[in-house]
Design an enzyme around this catalytic site. Structure first.
Site, PDB file in Angstrom:
ATOM      1  N   GLU A   1       0.754  -1.307  -0.115  1.00 31.59           N
ATOM      2  CA  GLU A   1       0.133   0.070   0.081  1.00 31.59           C
ATOM      3  C   GLU A   1       0.773   1.286   0.142  1.00 31.59           C
ATOM      4  O   GLU A   1       0.393   2.321  -0.632  1.00 31.59           O
ATOM      5  CB  GLU A   1      -0.954   0.072   0.987  1.00 31.59           C
ATOM      6  CG  GLU A   1      -2.187  -1.120   1.172  1.00 31.59           C
ATOM      7  CD  GLU A   1      -1.746  -2.347   1.598  1.00 31.59           C
ATOM      8  OE1 GLU A   1      -0.369  -2.515   1.873  1.00 31.59           O
ATOM      9  OE2 GLU A   1      -2.453  -3.040   1.880  1.00 31.59           O
TER      10      GLU A   1
ATOM     11  N   PHE B   1     -10.846  -7.493  15.655  1.00 26.56           N
ATOM     12  CA  PHE B   1      -9.757  -7.721  14.784  1.00 26.56           C
ATOM     13  C   PHE B   1      -9.438  -6.731  13.753  1.00 26.56           C
ATOM     14  O   PHE B   1     -10.336  -6.224  13.126  1.00 26.56           O
ATOM     15  CB  PHE B   1     -10.303  -9.085  13.772  1.00 26.56           C
ATOM     16  CG  PHE B   1      -9.339  -9.817  12.979  1.00 26.56           C
ATOM     17  CD1 PHE B   1      -8.330 -10.015  13.075  1.00 26.56           C
ATOM     18  CD2 PHE B   1      -9.903  -9.377  11.618  1.00 26.56           C
ATOM     19  CE1 PHE B   1      -7.427 -10.769  12.177  1.00 26.56           C
ATOM     20  CE2 PHE B   1      -9.225 -10.131  10.544  1.00 26.56           C
ATOM     21  CZ  PHE B   1      -7.658 -10.573  10.789  1.00 26.56           C
ATOM     22  N   GLN B   2      -8.171  -6.410  13.539  1.00 27.25           N
ATOM     23  CA  GLN B   2      -7.725  -5.351  12.726  1.00 27.25           C
ATOM     24  C   GLN B   2      -8.115  -3.882  13.111  1.00 27.25           C
ATOM     25  O   GLN B   2      -7.980  -3.115  12.381  1.00 27.25           O
ATOM     26  CB  GLN B   2      -7.895  -5.874  11.447  1.00 27.25           C
ATOM     27  CG  GLN B   2      -7.120  -6.786  10.725  1.00 27.25           C
ATOM     28  CD  GLN B   2      -7.365  -7.358   9.463  1.00 27.25           C
ATOM     29  OE1 GLN B   2      -8.477  -6.821   8.827  1.00 27.25           O
ATOM     30  NE2 GLN B   2      -6.439  -7.860   8.589  1.00 27.25           N
TER      31      GLN B   2
ATOM     32  N   VAL C   1      15.672   8.907  -2.490  1.00 26.19           N
ATOM     33  CA  VAL C   1      16.317   9.685  -1.434  1.00 26.19           C
ATOM     34  C   VAL C   1      17.871   8.754  -1.184  1.00 26.19           C
ATOM     35  O   VAL C   1      17.767   7.351  -0.882  1.00 26.19           O
ATOM     36  CB  VAL C   1      15.631   9.790  -0.251  1.00 26.19           C
ATOM     37  CG1 VAL C   1      16.812  10.188   0.876  1.00 26.19           C
ATOM     38  CG2 VAL C   1      14.653  10.747  -0.559  1.00 26.19           C
TER      39      VAL C   1
ATOM     40  N   PHE D   1      24.629   7.128   1.048  1.00 25.80           N
ATOM     41  CA  PHE D   1      24.366   8.596   1.722  1.00 25.80           C
ATOM     42  C   PHE D   1      24.455   8.770   3.320  1.00 25.80           C
ATOM     43  O   PHE D   1      24.870   9.620   3.660  1.00 25.80           O
ATOM     44  CB  PHE D   1      22.964   8.982   1.228  1.00 25.80           C
ATOM     45  CG  PHE D   1      22.244  10.491   1.479  1.00 25.80           C
ATOM     46  CD1 PHE D   1      22.930  11.338   0.108  1.00 25.80           C
ATOM     47  CD2 PHE D   1      21.913  11.088   2.456  1.00 25.80           C
ATOM     48  CE1 PHE D   1      22.535  12.606   0.352  1.00 25.80           C
ATOM     49  CE2 PHE D   1      21.822  12.525   2.496  1.00 25.80           C
ATOM     50  CZ  PHE D   1      21.953  13.182   1.641  1.00 25.80           C
TER      51      PHE D   1
HETATM   52  C1  LIG Z   1      18.787  14.044   0.395  1.00 25.15           C
HETATM   53  C2  LIG Z   1      18.081  15.329   0.164  1.00 25.15           C
HETATM   54  C3  LIG Z   1      18.852  16.291  -0.212  1.00 25.15           C
HETATM   55  C4  LIG Z   1      18.454  17.489  -0.552  1.00 25.15           C
HETATM   56  N1  LIG Z   1      19.295  18.645  -0.581  1.00 25.15           N
HETATM   57  C5  LIG Z   1      18.693  19.664  -1.173  1.00 25.15           C
HETATM   58  C6  LIG Z   1      19.783  20.807  -1.505  1.00 25.15           C
HETATM   59  O1  LIG Z   1      20.799  20.761  -1.240  1.00 25.15           O
HETATM   60  N2  LIG Z   1      19.412  22.047  -2.259  1.00 25.15           N
HETATM   61  C7  LIG Z   1      17.757  22.166  -2.292  1.00 25.15           C
HETATM   62  O2  LIG Z   1      17.420  23.051  -3.027  1.00 25.15           O
HETATM   63  N3  LIG Z   1      17.019  20.932  -2.042  1.00 25.15           N
HETATM   64  C8  LIG Z   1      17.520  19.925  -1.432  1.00 25.15           C
HETATM   65  N4  LIG Z   1      16.758  18.988  -1.156  1.00 25.15           N
HETATM   66  C9  LIG Z   1      15.067  19.089  -1.309  1.00 25.15           C
HETATM   67  C10 LIG Z   1      14.548  20.083  -0.132  1.00 25.15           C
HETATM   68  O3  LIG Z   1      14.446  19.425   0.928  1.00 25.15           O
HETATM   69  C11 LIG Z   1      13.387  20.965  -0.743  1.00 25.15           C
HETATM   70  O4  LIG Z   1      12.435  19.981  -0.903  1.00 25.15           O
HETATM   71  C12 LIG Z   1      13.649  21.754  -1.618  1.00 25.15           C
HETATM   72  O5  LIG Z   1      14.557  22.688  -1.562  1.00 25.15           O
HETATM   73  C13 LIG Z   1      12.181  22.504  -1.801  1.00 25.15           C
HETATM   74  O6  LIG Z   1      12.218  22.917  -3.247  1.00 25.15           O
HETATM   75  P1  LIG Z   1      11.073  24.249  -3.573  1.00 25.15           P
HETATM   76  O7  LIG Z   1      11.298  25.393  -2.581  1.00 25.15           O
HETATM   77  O8  LIG Z   1      11.255  24.191  -4.971  1.00 25.15           O
HETATM   78  O9  LIG Z   1       9.661  23.358  -3.530  1.00 25.15           O
HETATM   79  P2  LIG Z   1       8.541  23.543  -2.286  1.00 25.15           P
HETATM   80  O10 LIG Z   1       9.214  22.982  -1.014  1.00 25.15           O
HETATM   81  O11 LIG Z   1       7.477  22.759  -2.868  1.00 25.15           O
HETATM   82  O12 LIG Z   1       8.082  24.892  -2.225  1.00 25.15           O
HETATM   83  C14 LIG Z   1       7.184  25.468  -3.047  1.00 25.15           C
HETATM   84  C15 LIG Z   1       6.820  26.886  -2.662  1.00 25.15           C
HETATM   85  O13 LIG Z   1       6.254  27.485  -3.500  1.00 25.15           O
HETATM   86  C16 LIG Z   1       4.729  27.741  -3.154  1.00 25.15           C
HETATM   87  N5  LIG Z   1       3.746  27.999  -4.225  1.00 25.15           N
HETATM   88  C17 LIG Z   1       3.166  26.846  -4.825  1.00 25.15           C
HETATM   89  N6  LIG Z   1       2.496  27.287  -5.953  1.00 25.15           N
HETATM   90  C18 LIG Z   1       2.670  28.513  -6.109  1.00 25.15           C
HETATM   91  C19 LIG Z   1       2.329  29.444  -7.016  1.00 25.15           C
HETATM   92  N7  LIG Z   1       1.567  29.167  -7.933  1.00 25.15           N
HETATM   93  N8  LIG Z   1       2.722  30.715  -6.870  1.00 25.15           N
HETATM   94  C20 LIG Z   1       3.466  31.199  -5.674  1.00 25.15           C
HETATM   95  N9  LIG Z   1       4.035  30.402  -4.806  1.00 25.15           N
HETATM   96  C21 LIG Z   1       3.471  29.085  -4.927  1.00 25.15           C
HETATM   97  C22 LIG Z   1       4.314  26.670  -2.051  1.00 25.15           C
HETATM   98  O14 LIG Z   1       3.458  27.308  -1.115  1.00 25.15           O
HETATM   99  C23 LIG Z   1       5.825  26.522  -1.497  1.00 25.15           C
HETATM  100  O15 LIG Z   1       5.857  27.568  -0.312  1.00 25.15           O
HETATM  101  C24 LIG Z   1      17.015  17.863  -0.671  1.00 25.15           C
HETATM  102  C25 LIG Z   1      16.133  16.655  -0.296  1.00 25.15           C
HETATM  103  C26 LIG Z   1      16.615  15.488  -0.123  1.00 25.15           C
HETATM  104  C27 LIG Z   1      15.712  14.263   0.126  1.00 25.15           C
HETATM  105  C1  LIG Z   2      12.395   5.039   4.901  1.00 27.36           C
HETATM  106  C2  LIG Z   2      13.606   5.647   5.211  1.00 27.36           C
HETATM  107  N1  LIG Z   2      14.410   4.919   5.943  1.00 27.36           N
HETATM  108  C3  LIG Z   2      15.903   5.521   6.434  1.00 27.36           C
HETATM  109  C4  LIG Z   2      16.173   6.684   5.980  1.00 27.36           C
HETATM  110  C5  LIG Z   2      17.637   7.241   6.240  1.00 27.36           C
HETATM  111  N2  LIG Z   2      18.318   7.441   4.578  1.00 27.36           N
HETATM  112  C6  LIG Z   2      18.364   8.225   4.011  1.00 27.36           C
HETATM  113  S1  LIG Z   2      19.384   8.004   2.668  1.00 27.36           S
HETATM  114  C7  LIG Z   2      19.548   6.278   3.105  1.00 27.36           C
HETATM  115  C8  LIG Z   2      20.247   5.459   2.246  1.00 27.36           C
HETATM  116  C9  LIG Z   2      19.831   5.273   0.964  1.00 27.36           C
HETATM  117  O1  LIG Z   2      20.502   3.889   0.359  1.00 27.36           O
HETATM  118  P1  LIG Z   2      20.380   3.608  -1.079  1.00 27.36           P
HETATM  119  O2  LIG Z   2      18.972   3.624  -1.426  1.00 27.36           O
HETATM  120  O3  LIG Z   2      21.261   2.181  -1.172  1.00 27.36           O
HETATM  121  O4  LIG Z   2      21.052   4.902  -1.878  1.00 27.36           O
HETATM  122  P2  LIG Z   2      22.707   5.310  -1.689  1.00 27.36           P
HETATM  123  O5  LIG Z   2      22.754   6.410  -0.783  1.00 27.36           O
HETATM  124  O6  LIG Z   2      23.585   3.957  -1.002  1.00 27.36           O
HETATM  125  O7  LIG Z   2      22.872   5.571  -2.995  1.00 27.36           O
HETATM  126  C10 LIG Z   2      18.989   6.201   4.284  1.00 27.36           C
HETATM  127  C11 LIG Z   2      19.137   4.770   5.347  1.00 27.36           C
HETATM  128  C12 LIG Z   2      15.118   7.581   5.190  1.00 27.36           C
HETATM  129  N3  LIG Z   2      15.585   8.634   4.519  1.00 27.36           N
HETATM  130  N4  LIG Z   2      14.150   7.117   4.626  1.00 27.36           N
END
Ligand SMILES: Cc1cc2nc3c(=O)[nH]c(=O)nc-3n(C[C@H](O)[C@H](O)[C@H](O)COP(=O)(O)OP(=O)(O)OC[C@H]3O[C@@H](n4cnc5c(N)ncnc54)[C@H](O)[C@@H]3O)c2cc1C
Ligand SMILES: Cc1ncc(C[n+]2csc(CCOP(=O)(O)OP(=O)(O)O)c2C)c(N)n1
Length: 579
Positions: A51, A113-114, A383, A468
């Site tokens: 799911e 149950f559940q 991620v 990571f």
């Molecule tokens: C492992 C990992 C590492 C990351 N590292 C980075 C990094 O180094 N750099 C980075 O940038 N991000 C990184 N991210 C992503 C980060 O966590 C955020 O999700 C991202 O930066 C948000 O991007 P955004 O501001 O474009 O989008 P959003 O968070 O979606 O923000 C969009 C904004 O726009 C507004 N909005 C929506 N529609 C409209 C509209 N029509 N007009 C005006 N406003 C509007 C919303 O209200 C919201 O506030 C990483 C994510 C992961 C998983």
């Molecule tokens: C559901 C969940 N569990 C744990 C984490 C913490 N976490 C972030 S990245 C990562 C490793 C991801 O490993 P993999 O998919 O093998 O990618 P790699 O970074 O090795 O390329 C973990 C454990 C998470 N973000 N989400």
């Protein structure tokens, strides 16, 4: 006249509003719904193996189409499994409705149950979550849920006991038949005039733009041209901002480019447009900050803001443009662009083929994937390090799309999101950039690719580690622990599941194997052996991080793992410094 069940009314209401499919896993309490789906042709049941995948798939569909997407789970464990995917949908603000089947209504409160309480369980990952306890509530509760998901862009949950679903409906047909409203939202004239004055009087303006700029590319570029402002993007904005953009200076953040970081830190005025970039450390301390967002509650959330405006990007920038004077000074822009050129070159130099017998640089793999993928490909990335490679080495062009669990940050989203993307776009190339850890986490849904006949291409970055997290551990100055993965042969597993399975052991095999997979008429998986120690250097190394790194080195040497430090240096630092 044939009497209609509540379940049939649910399906009819969804169909009427344009919902084409429901992702889920069936179960006793969902029987009314699935049986009603079976009896009609407008809404299709998309059977997945978990799911959580159903929720991620629905979220991807909603992200790509902008329309309501639906998932469902049976009572108790069935709908509990939806939760992590729904969190992702909710935090990414995509309109998703979850049908959470519930135990028989007369048993609620008996520890049956559940038994669980979906109203409580889903409260944090939804804007609307209600239990239907009487047939008369339908279709109104469902319609409020749908309307809330669309209007507030997020998740709604309707908990429906199996017995109520089978009851005779009291209302015959859906009540709401209007198309989703699409209002234009603009700050007041007075606010626009004041904003124009602030910008006309400013020097060295940098724009930080995010996903809220979708659909406003022309206006964004026009504003940047007037202000001579470099545009830095946040990750979720990459697909909407980076392309055809002469003002692009890359991304900021730990995964970002030094040029994005520098353009923000060196500006006098930061203009934030449609972004919720979350990392406070990457905002300038002394600049004047202007923020435009459709949602007032976002203003000032991430950094101090001097001027906050509520409006949609397109309408607001259109209103602002005629008030702006052409900036006479382009020094800040030129310097930011020049820095970007250098930063880009350095990153590209890391994406080289390599000559090792086994393993490739993941940057190279992504560069090749980028070159070979279709001009309108949809990429999903896990991620983990795949997010790094996607953000740095995929080129967007206004037609390509990029999805990941960027806000919620959950592992394992790439494959199920690819399922939703391919369901919604049957004729487009959909590519899942999976980590080996991420793929294994929801691997059951590899089977769905075959069963649903979805030609998704899965590229597995096989580094035999949760790499990571290893990076995070290194940066924090602790030895990595619990990150080893003993992996199967993913290509053989794919073959066993009826999917074309290929392996690229060395760099010279990367291009032909990826090309073969992309050409294949059906689902394909390429397991690519990549180096484990590819350190993605942040754009600026803080003292704290440096200390962390040296501490790691020290600990590694002290624990007899000095050889690993040598590997790390060979793979990254030396390549970076001496290439
Ligand atoms: C492992 C990992 C590492 C990351 N590292 C980075 C990094 O180094 N750099 C980075 O940038 N991000 C990184 N991210 C992503 C980060 O966590 C955020 O999700 C991202 O930066 C948000 O991007 P955004 O501001 O474009 O989008 P959003 O968070 O979606 O923000 C969009 C904004 O726009 C507004 N909005 C929506 N529609 C409209 C509209 N029509 N007009 C005006 N406003 C509007 C919303 O209200 C919201 O506030 C990483 C994510 C992961 C998983
Ligand atoms: C559901 C969940 N569990 C744990 C984490 C913490 N976490 C972030 S990245 C990562 C490793 C991801 O490993 P993999 O998919 O093998 O990618 P790699 O970074 O090795 O390329 C973990 C454990 C998470 N973000 N989400």
């Amino acid at each position: 006249m044939v009497k209609k069940s509540v379940a049939a009314l649910v399906v009819e209401t969804l169909a009427q509003s344009g919902v084409e499919r429901i992702y889920g896993v069936c179960g006793d309490s969902l029987n009314g719904i699935t049986d009603s789906i079976r009896k009609q042709e407008r809404v299709r049941w998309v059977q997945v193996r978990h799911e959580e995948s159903a929720a991620f798939a629905a979220g991807a569909e909603a992200h790509l189409t902008g329309r309501l997407a639906v998932c469902a789970g049976s009572c108790g464990p069935g709908n509990l499994h939806l939760i992590n995917g729904l969190y992702d949908c909710h935090r990414s603000r995509v309109p998703v409705l979850a049908i959470a089947a519930q135990i028989p209504s007369q048993e609620i409160g008996s520890g049956y149950f559940q038994e669980t309480h979906p109203e409580h369980l889903f409260a944090q990952c939804s804007n609307y979550c209600e239990l239907v306890s009487h047939p008369e509530q339908m279709p109104r509760v469902l319609e409020i849920g749908m309307q809330t998901a669309i209007a507030r862009r997020g998740v709604s949950v309707v908990a429906l006991p199996g017995d109520i679903a089978l009851c005779e409906a009291v209302t015959e047909h859906p009540r709401l038949t209007f198309p989703p409203p699409q209002p234009s939202v603009c700050p007041s004239d007075d606010e626009i005039t004041k904003l124009a004055k602030v910008l006309n009087d400013s020097e060295k303006i940098t724009i930080l733009a995010g996903a809220g700029c979708a659909g406003a590319h022309t206006e964004l570029i026009a504003i940047a041209a007037k202000l001579n402002a470099p545009i830095v993007h946040a990750l979720r904005g990459k697909e909407f901002i980076e392309y055809d953009n002469p003002f692009d200076v890359g991304m900021t953040g730990l995964l970002g480019f030094s040029s994005g970081y520098r353009a923000m830190m060196n500006c006098n005025t930061l203009l934030m447009i449609g972004t919720d970039f979350p990392y406070q450390q990457f905002f300038p301390k002394d600049a004047t900050v202007v923020q435009i967002d459709i949602r007032g509650e976002q203003l000032g959330r991430r950094t101090k803001v001097d001027h906050g405006l509520v409006g949609d990007t397109k309408t607001t920038l259109r209103a602002l443009l005629p008030h702006l004077k052409q900036s006479p000074d382009d020094e800040h822009l030129k310097s930011a662009l020049e820095h970007y050129r250098k930063a880009r070159k350095q990153l590209d130099e890391l994406a080289t083929e390599g000559r090792e017998e086994k393993g490739s640089h993941p940057q190279f793999v992504t560069r090749v994937l980028n070159e070979l993928a279709a001009p309108d490909a949809i990429f999903t990335c896990d991620v983990g390090t795949p997010t790094i490679w996607a953000s740095r080495y995929l080129t967007m062009n206004g037609r390509r799309r990029l999805l990941g669990s960027f806000v919620h940050g959950s592992m394992a989203s790439a494959l199920p999101q690819a399922i939703g993307a391919q369901m919604a776009h049957k004729d487009r190339q959909v590519i899942s950039m999976s980590g080996d850890g991420g793929l294994a986490m929801l691997m059951g849904d590899l089977l769905s690719l075959q069963q649903l006949q979805l030609p998704v291409k899965t590229i597995v970055y096989k580094n035999d580690a949760l790499a990571f997290v290893e990076l995070e551990m290194k940066a924090a100055g602790i030895l990595e622990f619990g990150t080893d993965l003993q992996n199967p042969d993913f290509a053989k597993m794919a073959e066993a599941a009826g999917i074309l399975g290929l392996t690229a052991e060395s760099s010279d095999q990367v291009r032909p194997k990826i090309a073969q997979a992309l050409k294949h008429d059906g689902p394909a998986l390429v397991e690519v052996l990549v180096h484990r120690q590819e350190l993605a250097m942040p754009p600026t190394i803080t003292l704290a991080q440096m200390t962390g790194f040296s501490l790691f080195a020290l600990k590694a040497v002290l624990s007899g793992r000095g050889d690993e430090i040598v590997d790390l240096a060979k793979d990254n630092l030396l390549r970076r410094w001496f290439s």
